[in-house]
Design a protein around this motif. Structure first.
Motif, PDB file in Angstrom:
ATOM      1  N   VAL A  38     -29.569  84.799  -7.370  1.00 48.93           N
ATOM      2  CA  VAL A  38     -28.207  84.813  -7.906  1.00 48.93           C
ATOM      3  C   VAL A  38     -27.192  84.883  -6.764  1.00 48.93           C
ATOM      4  O   VAL A  38     -26.175  84.175  -6.777  1.00 48.93           O
ATOM      5  CB  VAL A  38     -28.016  85.989  -8.898  1.00 48.93           C
ATOM      6  CG1 VAL A  38     -26.557  86.175  -9.261  1.00 48.93           C
ATOM      7  CG2 VAL A  38     -28.849  85.748 -10.144  1.00 48.93           C
ATOM      8  N   MET A  41     -27.003  81.440  -5.230  1.00 53.54           N
ATOM      9  CA  MET A  41     -26.293  80.490  -6.094  1.00 53.54           C
ATOM     10  C   MET A  41     -24.789  80.660  -5.956  1.00 53.54           C
ATOM     11  O   MET A  41     -24.056  79.680  -5.804  1.00 53.54           O
ATOM     12  CB  MET A  41     -26.713  80.674  -7.560  1.00 53.54           C
ATOM     13  CG  MET A  41     -28.027  80.050  -7.898  1.00 53.54           C
ATOM     14  SD  MET A  41     -28.364  79.892  -9.667  1.00 53.54           S
ATOM     15  CE  MET A  41     -28.069  81.516 -10.302  1.00 53.54           C
ATOM     16  N   ALA A  42     -24.309  81.909  -5.978  1.00 61.33           N
ATOM     17  CA  ALA A  42     -22.875  82.156  -5.839  1.00 61.33           C
ATOM     18  C   ALA A  42     -22.383  81.725  -4.456  1.00 61.33           C
ATOM     19  O   ALA A  42     -21.300  81.138  -4.316  1.00 61.33           O
ATOM     20  CB  ALA A  42     -22.569  83.638  -6.072  1.00 61.33           C
ATOM     21  N   VAL A  45     -22.171  77.901  -4.373  1.00 62.18           N
ATOM     22  CA  VAL A  45     -21.030  77.394  -5.139  1.00 62.18           C
ATOM     23  C   VAL A  45     -19.794  77.393  -4.247  1.00 62.18           C
ATOM     24  O   VAL A  45     -19.018  76.432  -4.232  1.00 62.18           O
ATOM     25  CB  VAL A  45     -20.796  78.219  -6.420  1.00 62.18           C
ATOM     26  CG1 VAL A  45     -19.439  77.928  -7.033  1.00 62.18           C
ATOM     27  CG2 VAL A  45     -21.891  77.949  -7.432  1.00 62.18           C
ATOM     28  N   LEU A  79     -24.595  74.419 -10.428  1.00 55.70           N
ATOM     29  CA  LEU A  79     -24.860  75.770  -9.916  1.00 55.70           C
ATOM     30  C   LEU A  79     -23.926  76.799 -10.547  1.00 55.70           C
ATOM     31  O   LEU A  79     -24.348  77.914 -10.857  1.00 55.70           O
ATOM     32  CB  LEU A  79     -24.712  75.803  -8.397  1.00 55.70           C
ATOM     33  CG  LEU A  79     -25.906  75.351  -7.591  1.00 55.70           C
ATOM     34  CD1 LEU A  79     -25.562  75.319  -6.104  1.00 55.70           C
ATOM     35  CD2 LEU A  79     -27.091  76.244  -7.833  1.00 55.70           C
ATOM     36  N   ALA A  80     -22.667  76.421 -10.735  1.00 53.44           N
ATOM     37  CA  ALA A  80     -21.703  77.352 -11.342  1.00 53.44           C
ATOM     38  C   ALA A  80     -22.111  77.690 -12.778  1.00 53.44           C
ATOM     39  O   ALA A  80     -22.022  78.848 -13.201  1.00 53.44           O
ATOM     40  CB  ALA A  80     -20.296  76.762 -11.304  1.00 53.44           C
ATOM     41  N   LEU A  83     -25.066  80.009 -12.675  1.00 49.47           N
ATOM     42  CA  LEU A  83     -24.582  81.342 -12.313  1.00 49.47           C
ATOM     43  C   LEU A  83     -23.965  82.026 -13.526  1.00 49.47           C
ATOM     44  O   LEU A  83     -24.209  83.213 -13.771  1.00 49.47           O
ATOM     45  CB  LEU A  83     -23.580  81.236 -11.170  1.00 49.47           C
ATOM     46  CG  LEU A  83     -23.042  82.528 -10.608  1.00 49.47           C
ATOM     47  CD1 LEU A  83     -24.161  83.373 -10.015  1.00 49.47           C
ATOM     48  CD2 LEU A  83     -21.997  82.232  -9.543  1.00 49.47           C
ATOM     49  N   ALA A  86     -26.720  83.221 -15.714  1.00 54.77           N
ATOM     50  CA  ALA A  86     -27.346  84.421 -15.149  1.00 54.77           C
ATOM     51  C   ALA A  86     -26.492  85.649 -15.448  1.00 54.77           C
ATOM     52  O   ALA A  86     -27.018  86.721 -15.765  1.00 54.77           O
ATOM     53  CB  ALA A  86     -27.546  84.258 -13.647  1.00 54.77           C
ATOM     54  N   LEU A  87     -25.179  85.505 -15.359  1.00 48.05           N
ATOM     55  CA  LEU A  87     -24.296  86.633 -15.647  1.00 48.05           C
ATOM     56  C   LEU A  87     -24.339  87.028 -17.114  1.00 48.05           C
ATOM     57  O   LEU A  87     -24.076  88.181 -17.456  1.00 48.05           O
ATOM     58  CB  LEU A  87     -22.862  86.303 -15.235  1.00 48.05           C
ATOM     59  CG  LEU A  87     -22.633  86.236 -13.737  1.00 48.05           C
ATOM     60  CD1 LEU A  87     -21.270  85.658 -13.419  1.00 48.05           C
ATOM     61  CD2 LEU A  87     -22.792  87.607 -13.124  1.00 48.05           C
ATOM     62  N   ALA A  98     -23.637  88.584  -7.715  1.00 44.56           N
ATOM     63  CA  ALA A  98     -22.873  87.349  -7.895  1.00 44.56           C
ATOM     64  C   ALA A  98     -21.504  87.474  -7.238  1.00 44.56           C
ATOM     65  O   ALA A  98     -21.044  86.556  -6.552  1.00 44.56           O
ATOM     66  CB  ALA A  98     -22.726  87.017  -9.373  1.00 44.56           C
ATOM     67  N   SER A 102     -20.327  85.329  -3.888  1.00 38.49           N
ATOM     68  CA  SER A 102     -19.074  84.578  -3.909  1.00 38.49           C
ATOM     69  C   SER A 102     -18.118  85.074  -2.824  1.00 38.49           C
ATOM     70  O   SER A 102     -17.454  84.284  -2.155  1.00 38.49           O
ATOM     71  CB  SER A 102     -18.421  84.697  -5.286  1.00 38.49           C
ATOM     72  OG  SER A 102     -17.278  83.903  -5.358  1.00 38.49           O
TER      73      SER A 102
END
Length: 128
Positions: A38, A41-42, A45, A79-80, A83, A86-87, A98, A102
């Motif tokens: 996670v 991924m953030a 992004v 990806l967003a 994410l 996942a959240l 996350a 970011s």
């Protein structure tokens, strides 16, 4: 058939499902791996939001450049959305990593801390 309960409020704990059924499950190591995924991924992004990445294709013919930019955009949006899903596990650990991913991506790719100027901003010519 076994009934499973999905959390609809934020909770702390390693017993969670993130993105896939039974993943990470009840194992702490897999939960740690899920948090790393996670975070990345953030982070990615933010990297793919960088204008410089989209400008890499400008040296090619126009159609290839447009296809490259479109592929980068599709990857960033995909990806967003992953994410966001996942959240939706409502796990506080997932939320924290996350935000941290970011934040780290913004710090490296969008702030002027390491580059002196905004690294991802395009130079805008000033008319006199």
């Amino acid at each position: 058939m076994e009934k499973r309960y999905t959390h609809m409020t934020f909770f702390w704990g390693t017993n969670s499902e993130i993105l896939f059924t039974m993943w990470p499950g009840t194992r702490r190591g897999m939960y740690g791996l899920a948090l790393i995924v996670v975070f990345l991924m953030a982070f990615f992004v933010e990297l793919l939001s960088c204008r410089r990445i989209a400008r890499l294709g400008r040296q090619r013919p126009r159609l290839l450049a447009a296809l490259f930019q479109t592929a980068v955009h599709a990857l960033r949006v995909g990806l967003a959305y992953l994410l966001m899903l996942a959240l939706m596990s409502f796990n506080v650990g997932v939320l924290i990593v996350a935000i941290a991913g970011s934040t780290a991506g913004f710090l490296l790719f969008h702030s002027s801390v390491f580059h002196g100027v905004e690294p991802c901003a395009e130079a805008i010519p000033v008319k006199q």
